[in-house]
Design an enzyme around this catalytic site. Sequence first.
Site, PDB file in Angstrom:
ATOM      1  N   GLN A 157     -10.640  -2.960   1.587  1.00 42.98           N
ATOM      2  CA  GLN A 157     -10.216  -3.633   2.822  1.00 42.98           C
ATOM      3  C   GLN A 157     -10.285  -2.717   4.047  1.00 42.98           C
ATOM      4  OE1 GLN A 157      -6.291  -4.397   0.994  1.00 42.98           O
ATOM      5  NE2 GLN A 157      -5.401  -3.891   2.988  1.00 42.98           N
TER       6      GLN A 157
ATOM      7  N   HIS B  72       9.140  -3.365   3.496  1.00 44.30           N
ATOM      8  CA  HIS B  72       8.801  -3.567   2.080  1.00 44.30           C
ATOM      9  C   HIS B  72      10.058  -3.871   1.271  1.00 44.30           C
ATOM     10  CE1 HIS B  72       5.566  -0.536   3.319  1.00 44.30           C
ATOM     11  NE2 HIS B  72       4.854  -1.566   2.918  1.00 44.30           N
TER      12      HIS B  72
ATOM     13  N   LEU C 153       6.757   3.397   1.555  1.00 44.04           N
ATOM     14  CA  LEU C 153       7.676   2.272   1.735  1.00 44.04           C
ATOM     15  C   LEU C 153       8.633   2.463   2.900  1.00 44.04           C
ATOM     16  CD1 LEU C 153       8.603   1.586  -2.008  1.00 44.04           C
ATOM     17  CD2 LEU C 153       6.745   0.601  -0.636  1.00 44.04           C
TER      18      LEU C 153
ATOM     19  N   SER D 138       6.381  -0.127  10.096  1.00 41.08           N
ATOM     20  CA  SER D 138       5.039  -0.029   9.531  1.00 41.08           C
ATOM     21  C   SER D 138       4.852   1.362   8.957  1.00 41.08           C
ATOM     22  CB  SER D 138       4.006  -0.264  10.635  1.00 41.08           C
ATOM     23  OG  SER D 138       2.721   0.147  10.200  1.00 41.08           O
TER      24      SER D 138
ATOM     25  N   MET E 149       0.839  -1.196   0.000  1.00 34.40           N
ATOM     26  CA  MET E 149       0.000   0.000   0.000  1.00 34.40           C
ATOM     27  C   MET E 149       0.879   1.253   0.000  1.00 34.40           C
ATOM     28  SD  MET E 149      -3.394  -0.956   2.138  1.00 34.40           S
ATOM     29  CE  MET E 149      -2.741  -0.755   3.776  1.00 34.40           C
ATOM     30  N   GLY E 150       2.175   1.080  -0.250  1.00 33.89           N
ATOM     31  CA  GLY E 150       3.059   2.230  -0.384  1.00 33.89           C
ATOM     32  C   GLY E 150       3.524   2.799   0.942  1.00 33.89           C
TER      33      GLY E 150
HETATM   34  P1  AMP Z   1       1.513  -2.880   3.448  1.00 35.35           P
HETATM   35  O1  AMP Z   1       2.043  -1.843   2.537  1.00 35.35           O
HETATM   36  O2  AMP Z   1       1.522  -2.479   4.880  1.00 35.35           O
HETATM   37  O3  AMP Z   1       0.193  -3.451   2.989  1.00 35.35           O
HETATM   38  O4  AMP Z   1       2.544  -4.099   3.389  1.00 35.35           O
HETATM   39  C1  AMP Z   1       2.900  -4.669   2.162  1.00 35.35           C
HETATM   40  C2  AMP Z   1       3.675  -5.918   2.435  1.00 35.35           C
HETATM   41  O5  AMP Z   1       4.830  -5.602   3.204  1.00 35.35           O
HETATM   42  C3  AMP Z   1       2.878  -6.972   3.235  1.00 35.35           C
HETATM   43  O6  AMP Z   1       3.185  -8.266   2.746  1.00 35.35           O
HETATM   44  C4  AMP Z   1       3.415  -6.774   4.622  1.00 35.35           C
HETATM   45  O7  AMP Z   1       3.320  -7.929   5.434  1.00 35.35           O
HETATM   46  C5  AMP Z   1       4.866  -6.440   4.344  1.00 35.35           C
HETATM   47  N1  AMP Z   1       5.437  -5.725   5.491  1.00 35.35           N
HETATM   48  C6  AMP Z   1       4.983  -4.591   6.067  1.00 35.35           C
HETATM   49  N2  AMP Z   1       5.734  -4.259   7.126  1.00 35.35           N
HETATM   50  C7  AMP Z   1       6.695  -5.209   7.236  1.00 35.35           C
HETATM   51  C8  AMP Z   1       7.759  -5.445   8.134  1.00 35.35           C
HETATM   52  N3  AMP Z   1       8.015  -4.627   9.155  1.00 35.35           N
HETATM   53  N4  AMP Z   1       8.547  -6.534   7.937  1.00 35.35           N
HETATM   54  C9  AMP Z   1       8.281  -7.379   6.907  1.00 35.35           C
HETATM   55  N5  AMP Z   1       7.291  -7.217   6.025  1.00 35.35           N
HETATM   56  C10 AMP Z   1       6.495  -6.155   6.187  1.00 35.35           C
END
Ligand code: AMP
Length: 299
Positions: A68, A44, A40, A192, A37-38
């Site tokens: 979602q 990511h 980054l 995050s 979802m960007g």
């Molecule tokens: P998001 O942009 O939050 O939807 O995350 C996109 C992808 O990155 C998803 O597969 C998340 O599980 C992964 N992700 C997000 N934060 C982390 C993190 N701290 N460590 C590993 N993977 C992550």
Amino acid sequence: MNVKTNTLQVVHTIEQLRRLLDAMNRSSSTVGFVPTMGYLHEGHLELVKQAKMQNDLVVMSIFVNPTQFGPGEDFESYPRDLNRDSKLAEEAGVDIIFAPSVVEMYPNDGGIRILPGPQANKLCGASRPGHFDGVLQVVLKLFNIVAPDRSYFGMKDAQQLALIETFVRDFNIPTTIVRVPIVRENDGLAKSSRNVNLTSKERQEAPVIYQALQKGIDWLLESVSPEEVERRIAEFITSTSSGAIDYVQVLDYPSLGPVTEETNEMIIACAIKFSTTRLIDNIIMSTKGGYNVSNDDEQ
Ligand code: AMP
């Protein structure tokens, strides 16, 4: 290695993406896909790193998926910055960013929905009704659009990952799911995109989540019951920070059913709210051959 471009290409439509992949000799290249979802961060980028090692081309999607998010959730305030993301993605070696608009992804609604199984009723699924319906909807669309050989998901969203693995298996979706361990800040806070929405006081307090999960592992190793571990973790977090408990649960992973004698892996998962920011985190513990801890650093 097949034909590769050196520079990142950013596309916004499905048609552009397909044309670009064809021009990049898609049929004889392997494609690794990183859906995001960007906004980054290094979590990511760890997914990208693994995708680059294992594939000829890396496609990243950046799409804050409205289906979602529930009413009153943070769809509007979710951080977005495509210029910043493009620079980070380019440095990390992403070949294509697919950043569609909401209309490009959802030009019409025929009313067909995916009904997730029981793994979706626990944890975040219980707190966010319909969340995983939307996740599986967008993930299936993205898989159909990108047709990746391998798709990379973080253990940070362990429930999402478990559901997607089940979805891919049950529906014979032709992509291999690769699990990527959680990337953390030096103080243990899971990286995050939402961390930027914490106040500085909350940011200082937030590492208590990981500290509590680690204590949880110690308690499980001392054979404290899952219910008591959940209670102690919640108490530790609320007594040492302003975080409010959404849930703390110890479950079998990846079934997300209760822990039984047959359990090979347990997850301690939690969602904690700091004023407007809801953070999730987890630790997986292997119970194979005795309580042999395999935390996220070792997965
Ligand atoms: P998001 O942009 O939050 O939807 O995350 C996109 C992808 O990155 C998803 O597969 C998340 O599980 C992964 N992700 C997000 N934060 C982390 C993190 N701290 N460590 C590993 N993977 C992550």
